[in-house]
Write a protein that holds these residues in place. Sequence first.
Motif, PDB file in Angstrom:
ATOM      1  N   SER A   1      -4.186  -2.314  -9.917  1.00 56.53           N
ATOM      2  CA  SER A   1      -2.995  -3.092  -9.554  1.00 56.53           C
ATOM      3  C   SER A   1      -2.329  -3.685 -10.801  1.00 56.53           C
ATOM      4  O   SER A   1      -1.103  -3.739 -10.885  1.00 56.53           O
ATOM      5  N   ASP A   2      -3.130  -4.102 -11.779  1.00 54.44           N
ATOM      6  CA  ASP A   2      -2.558  -4.620 -13.024  1.00 54.44           C
ATOM      7  C   ASP A   2      -1.828  -3.519 -13.784  1.00 54.44           C
ATOM      8  O   ASP A   2      -0.752  -3.741 -14.350  1.00 54.44           O
ATOM      9  N   TYR A   3      -2.402  -2.313 -13.794  1.00 56.67           N
ATOM     10  CA  TYR A   3      -1.778  -1.183 -14.483  1.00 56.67           C
ATOM     11  C   TYR A   3      -0.440  -0.826 -13.822  1.00 56.67           C
ATOM     12  O   TYR A   3       0.576  -0.680 -14.492  1.00 56.67           O
ATOM     13  N   ILE A   4      -0.446  -0.714 -12.508  1.00 60.72           N
ATOM     14  CA  ILE A   4       0.770  -0.348 -11.774  1.00 60.72           C
ATOM     15  C   ILE A   4       1.840  -1.412 -11.982  1.00 60.72           C
ATOM     16  O   ILE A   4       3.008  -1.108 -12.253  1.00 60.72           O
ATOM     17  N   ARG A   5       1.456  -2.669 -11.871  1.00 62.77           N
ATOM     18  CA  ARG A   5       2.398  -3.775 -12.057  1.00 62.77           C
ATOM     19  C   ARG A   5       2.991  -3.746 -13.464  1.00 62.77           C
ATOM     20  O   ARG A   5       4.198  -3.933 -13.653  1.00 62.77           O
ATOM     21  N   ALA A   6       2.145  -3.498 -14.472  1.00 67.52           N
ATOM     22  CA  ALA A   6       2.623  -3.457 -15.860  1.00 67.52           C
ATOM     23  C   ALA A   6       3.614  -2.323 -16.066  1.00 67.52           C
ATOM     24  O   ALA A   6       4.646  -2.494 -16.720  1.00 67.52           O
ATOM     25  N   ARG A   7       3.316  -1.158 -15.501  1.00 66.91           N
ATOM     26  CA  ARG A   7       4.210  -0.007 -15.670  1.00 66.91           C
ATOM     27  C   ARG A   7       5.513  -0.192 -14.884  1.00 66.91           C
ATOM     28  O   ARG A   7       6.584   0.171 -15.358  1.00 66.91           O
ATOM     29  N   LEU A   8       5.421  -0.762 -13.708  1.00 60.59           N
ATOM     30  CA  LEU A   8       6.588  -0.915 -12.850  1.00 60.59           C
ATOM     31  C   LEU A   8       7.542  -1.997 -13.344  1.00 60.59           C
ATOM     32  O   LEU A   8       8.762  -1.826 -13.343  1.00 60.59           O
ATOM     33  N   PHE A   9       6.985  -3.114 -13.811  1.00 57.46           N
ATOM     34  CA  PHE A   9       7.818  -4.258 -14.189  1.00 57.46           C
ATOM     35  C   PHE A   9       7.894  -4.471 -15.697  1.00 57.46           C
ATOM     36  O   PHE A   9       8.328  -5.529 -16.158  1.00 57.46           O
ATOM     37  N   ASP A  10       7.469  -3.504 -16.480  1.00 55.66           N
ATOM     38  CA  ASP A  10       7.535  -3.564 -17.941  1.00 55.66           C
ATOM     39  C   ASP A  10       6.769  -4.744 -18.536  1.00 55.66           C
ATOM     40  O   ASP A  10       7.175  -5.323 -19.529  1.00 55.66           O
ATOM     41  N   TYR A  11       5.645  -5.104 -17.904  1.00 54.84           N
ATOM     42  CA  TYR A  11       4.766  -6.113 -18.486  1.00 54.84           C
ATOM     43  C   TYR A  11       3.903  -5.416 -19.528  1.00 54.84           C
ATOM     44  O   TYR A  11       3.705  -4.205 -19.477  1.00 54.84           O
ATOM     45  N   PRO A  12       3.350  -6.167 -20.460  1.00 49.13           N
ATOM     46  CA  PRO A  12       2.418  -5.530 -21.397  1.00 49.13           C
ATOM     47  C   PRO A  12       1.162  -5.067 -20.655  1.00 49.13           C
ATOM     48  O   PRO A  12       0.718  -5.717 -19.706  1.00 49.13           O
ATOM     49  N   LEU A  13       0.634  -3.933 -21.079  1.00 50.48           N
ATOM     50  CA  LEU A  13      -0.575  -3.425 -20.436  1.00 50.48           C
ATOM     51  C   LEU A  13      -1.744  -4.358 -20.728  1.00 50.48           C
ATOM     52  O   LEU A  13      -1.937  -4.778 -21.866  1.00 50.48           O
TER      53      LEU A  13
ATOM     54  N   THR B   1       0.856  -1.189   0.000  1.00 53.96           N
ATOM     55  CA  THR B   1       0.000   0.000   0.000  1.00 53.96           C
ATOM     56  C   THR B   1       0.888   1.233   0.000  1.00 53.96           C
ATOM     57  O   THR B   1       2.026   1.205   0.486  1.00 53.96           O
ATOM     58  N   PHE B   2       0.363   2.319  -0.545  1.00 53.77           N
ATOM     59  CA  PHE B   2       1.096   3.579  -0.512  1.00 53.77           C
ATOM     60  C   PHE B   2       0.092   4.721  -0.538  1.00 53.77           C
ATOM     61  O   PHE B   2      -1.050   4.552  -0.933  1.00 53.77           O
ATOM     62  N   ARG B   3       0.534   5.859  -0.090  1.00 56.87           N
ATOM     63  CA  ARG B   3      -0.319   7.039  -0.047  1.00 56.87           C
ATOM     64  C   ARG B   3      -0.126   7.867  -1.305  1.00 56.87           C
ATOM     65  O   ARG B   3       0.951   7.905  -1.874  1.00 56.87           O
ATOM     66  N   ALA B   4      -1.213   8.527  -1.709  1.00 56.59           N
ATOM     67  CA  ALA B   4      -1.170   9.419  -2.869  1.00 56.59           C
ATOM     68  C   ALA B   4      -2.086  10.602  -2.591  1.00 56.59           C
ATOM     69  O   ALA B   4      -2.988  10.520  -1.756  1.00 56.59           O
ATOM     70  N   SER B   5      -1.833  11.690  -3.283  1.00 56.49           N
ATOM     71  CA  SER B   5      -2.715  12.848  -3.158  1.00 56.49           C
ATOM     72  C   SER B   5      -3.980  12.582  -3.963  1.00 56.49           C
ATOM     73  O   SER B   5      -4.047  11.656  -4.775  1.00 56.49           O
ATOM     74  N   TYR B   6      -5.006  13.406  -3.748  1.00 53.21           N
ATOM     75  CA  TYR B   6      -6.242  13.262  -4.522  1.00 53.21           C
ATOM     76  C   TYR B   6      -5.965  13.447  -6.019  1.00 53.21           C
ATOM     77  O   TYR B   6      -6.523  12.742  -6.861  1.00 53.21           O
ATOM     78  N   ALA B   7      -5.078  14.384  -6.332  1.00 53.35           N
ATOM     79  CA  ALA B   7      -4.736  14.639  -7.735  1.00 53.35           C
ATOM     80  C   ALA B   7      -4.026  13.429  -8.340  1.00 53.35           C
ATOM     81  O   ALA B   7      -4.302  13.040  -9.483  1.00 53.35           O
TER      82      ALA B   7
END
Length: 141
Positions: free
Chosen positions: A54-66, A33-39
């Motif tokens: 979670s799939d989007y974040i994982r794809a961007r972080l680990f270079d998986y296909p979206l 988990t992590f904190r983020a601003s409303y924006a």
Amino acid sequence: MQPDPRTNLSNQLADTLINRSVAPDEKREVTITFRASYAEKARLEQRCSGVVQSDYIRARLFDYPLPHPKLVIPEINRQAIYELKKVGNNLNQQTRAINEAVKIGSQPLSNEVKSYLKTLEELTALLEQTRQSLTQVSVER
């Protein structure tokens, strides 16, 4: 002696694949988990555009296909699809019963029966087209 550029590129690719810290098919047992601003949250939701966050974040972080965006079918369409399937099942049962009766000889294959079977087939095709059009909805944005 200078190494071959192809060998160098091949070695870099191999290193990148070996150093990838998470394989896409590993069992995921840890919650992060992590904190983020409303924006930031709004920006993340906008970028996900129908993809699970979670799939989007994982794809961007680990270079998986979206992943492909999920289809959102309105509740009214889901109910209509359910009813159409029930009607279609009834039509298929009638068609099978008539064909079986003709096969065993208890029902003659008259022009009237042929016409009825053709009507059932047309209705079944129309139901399938309607069901298809109800499931082809736009992706949630």
